[in-house]
Design a protein around this motif. Sequence first.
Motif, PDB file in Angstrom:
ATOM      1  N   LYS A  35      -8.235  10.984   1.696  1.00 44.12           N
ATOM      2  CA  LYS A  35      -8.387  10.311   2.791  1.00 44.12           C
ATOM      3  C   LYS A  35      -9.678   9.525   2.475  1.00 44.12           C
ATOM      4  O   LYS A  35     -10.528   9.898   1.713  1.00 44.12           O
ATOM      5  CB  LYS A  35      -8.700  11.218   3.994  1.00 44.12           C
ATOM      6  N   LEU A  36      -9.887   8.210   3.424  1.00 44.06           N
ATOM      7  CA  LEU A  36     -11.235   7.848   3.393  1.00 44.06           C
ATOM      8  C   LEU A  36     -11.778   8.207   5.036  1.00 44.06           C
ATOM      9  O   LEU A  36     -11.054   8.155   6.052  1.00 44.06           O
ATOM     10  CB  LEU A  36     -11.093   6.149   3.220  1.00 44.06           C
ATOM     11  N   LEU A  37     -12.949   8.814   4.683  1.00 46.00           N
ATOM     12  CA  LEU A  37     -13.720   9.301   5.880  1.00 46.00           C
ATOM     13  C   LEU A  37     -14.735   8.499   6.358  1.00 46.00           C
ATOM     14  O   LEU A  37     -15.416   7.766   5.492  1.00 46.00           O
ATOM     15  CB  LEU A  37     -14.148  10.593   5.567  1.00 46.00           C
ATOM     16  N   ASN A  44     -14.710  -5.993   2.705  1.00 46.73           N
ATOM     17  CA  ASN A  44     -13.380  -5.057   2.691  1.00 46.73           C
ATOM     18  C   ASN A  44     -13.672  -4.163   1.747  1.00 46.73           C
ATOM     19  O   ASN A  44     -14.466  -4.242   0.748  1.00 46.73           O
ATOM     20  CB  ASN A  44     -12.250  -6.131   2.254  1.00 46.73           C
ATOM     21  N   ILE A  45     -13.022  -2.842   1.896  1.00 50.50           N
ATOM     22  CA  ILE A  45     -13.287  -1.966   0.913  1.00 50.50           C
ATOM     23  C   ILE A  45     -12.199  -1.892  -0.132  1.00 50.50           C
ATOM     24  O   ILE A  45     -10.948  -1.916   0.405  1.00 50.50           O
ATOM     25  CB  ILE A  45     -13.343  -0.599   1.645  1.00 50.50           C
ATOM     26  N   TRP A  46     -12.466  -1.566  -1.249  1.00 46.88           N
ATOM     27  CA  TRP A  46     -11.277  -1.491  -2.164  1.00 46.88           C
ATOM     28  C   TRP A  46     -11.576   0.064  -2.890  1.00 46.88           C
ATOM     29  O   TRP A  46     -12.426   0.339  -3.384  1.00 46.88           O
ATOM     30  CB  TRP A  46     -11.590  -2.280  -3.550  1.00 46.88           C
ATOM     31  N   GLN A  89      -7.964  -0.196   8.449  1.00 47.25           N
ATOM     32  CA  GLN A  89      -6.647  -0.149   8.103  1.00 47.25           C
ATOM     33  C   GLN A  89      -6.734  -0.646   6.896  1.00 47.25           C
ATOM     34  O   GLN A  89      -7.264  -1.074   6.323  1.00 47.25           O
ATOM     35  CB  GLN A  89      -5.931  -1.128   9.233  1.00 47.25           C
ATOM     36  N   ILE A  90      -5.314  -0.577   6.260  1.00 44.92           N
ATOM     37  CA  ILE A  90      -5.017  -0.929   4.977  1.00 44.92           C
ATOM     38  C   ILE A  90      -4.502  -2.428   5.163  1.00 44.92           C
ATOM     39  O   ILE A  90      -3.566  -2.693   5.863  1.00 44.92           O
ATOM     40  CB  ILE A  90      -3.871  -0.050   4.134  1.00 44.92           C
ATOM     41  N   ILE A  91      -5.008  -3.330   4.430  1.00 44.56           N
ATOM     42  CA  ILE A  91      -4.731  -4.686   4.445  1.00 44.56           C
ATOM     43  C   ILE A  91      -3.672  -4.923   3.181  1.00 44.56           C
ATOM     44  O   ILE A  91      -2.488  -5.532   3.588  1.00 44.56           O
ATOM     45  CB  ILE A  91      -6.035  -5.633   4.036  1.00 44.56           C
ATOM     46  N   THR A  92      -3.619  -4.263   2.094  1.00 41.12           N
ATOM     47  CA  THR A  92      -2.935  -4.574   1.223  1.00 41.12           C
ATOM     48  C   THR A  92      -2.975  -3.501   0.016  1.00 41.12           C
ATOM     49  O   THR A  92      -4.032  -3.029  -0.054  1.00 41.12           O
ATOM     50  CB  THR A  92      -2.795  -6.044   0.635  1.00 41.12           C
ATOM     51  N   THR A  93      -1.902  -3.479  -0.712  1.00 43.01           N
ATOM     52  CA  THR A  93      -1.798  -2.108  -1.643  1.00 43.01           C
ATOM     53  C   THR A  93      -1.195  -2.960  -2.995  1.00 43.01           C
ATOM     54  O   THR A  93      -0.266  -3.396  -3.040  1.00 43.01           O
ATOM     55  CB  THR A  93      -1.039  -0.999  -1.353  1.00 43.01           C
ATOM     56  N   PHE A  94      -2.052  -2.977  -4.137  1.00 40.11           N
ATOM     57  CA  PHE A  94      -1.526  -3.360  -5.428  1.00 40.11           C
ATOM     58  C   PHE A  94      -1.100  -2.197  -6.251  1.00 40.11           C
ATOM     59  O   PHE A  94      -1.768  -1.172  -6.237  1.00 40.11           O
ATOM     60  CB  PHE A  94      -2.640  -3.959  -6.195  1.00 40.11           C
ATOM     61  N   GLU A  95       0.299  -2.410  -6.853  1.00 36.01           N
ATOM     62  CA  GLU A  95       0.581  -1.388  -7.819  1.00 36.01           C
ATOM     63  C   GLU A  95      -0.089  -1.521  -9.310  1.00 36.01           C
ATOM     64  O   GLU A  95       0.124  -2.821  -9.726  1.00 36.01           O
ATOM     65  CB  GLU A  95       2.159  -0.876  -7.888  1.00 36.01           C
ATOM     66  N   VAL A 102      -6.247  -0.051  -3.172  1.00 37.75           N
ATOM     67  CA  VAL A 102      -5.961  -0.554  -1.852  1.00 37.75           C
ATOM     68  C   VAL A 102      -7.071  -1.209  -1.424  1.00 37.75           C
ATOM     69  O   VAL A 102      -8.337  -0.925  -1.708  1.00 37.75           O
ATOM     70  CB  VAL A 102      -5.970   1.121  -1.166  1.00 37.75           C
ATOM     71  N   LYS A 103      -6.584  -2.391  -0.604  1.00 37.50           N
ATOM     72  CA  LYS A 103      -7.550  -3.093   0.143  1.00 37.50           C
ATOM     73  C   LYS A 103      -7.872  -2.868   1.519  1.00 37.50           C
ATOM     74  O   LYS A 103      -6.608  -2.509   2.061  1.00 37.50           O
ATOM     75  CB  LYS A 103      -7.430  -4.402  -0.196  1.00 37.50           C
TER      76      LYS A 103
END
Length: 173
Positions: free
Chosen positions: A12-14, A43-45, A67-73, A59-60
């Motif tokens: 989690k991000l708290l 934005n937090i990465w 909220q999650i903007i986008t996820t890179f694998e 995760v951005k």
Amino acid sequence: EQLFVVNVEREKLLVFNPNTNQFVDSLSLPKMPGNMLMDKHNNIWVYCAGETNQAAKLVKLSPAPLQIITTFELPVLKEFYPRLAMNTAKDELFILNSGVFQLNVAALQLGARLIEGKDKSFYGLGINNQNNDILLSEIVGFNSPSFIHVYDSKGNLKKSNIKSGVITSQFVN
């Protein structure tokens, strides 16, 4: 003001209010969240290393609303010490993952590695805030000196095999 904390065990991000010490919000993240940075847009990465033989995720996040903007694998790591670094302008992110990826904070997909890891065991990643050189430490053993490699911001090797302390992992400007 908000304070962002990664809880690795609960994935989690708290979010806390540092003035009142009150919990504000939380957001679920992929497995093994760790390093995190904030870009020029606030934005937090978060680098989420995943589990053994599993792809890592970058995760951005938007802090407001959370909220999650986008996820890179990312590729499956050959090593288990992910690191993130940001250039001085906070518009380019550098990701240690069996070499170094460079990602513009506005990018929609992950490109090729800027620096190949090949036969090196990179362990630390940093950016020189004077010239945006990329600093990488390479470990050769847990009782041996590390070696520092310096690359320019385009990924060209400038200096190599600079002896450092044992298991060098962080760089401070």
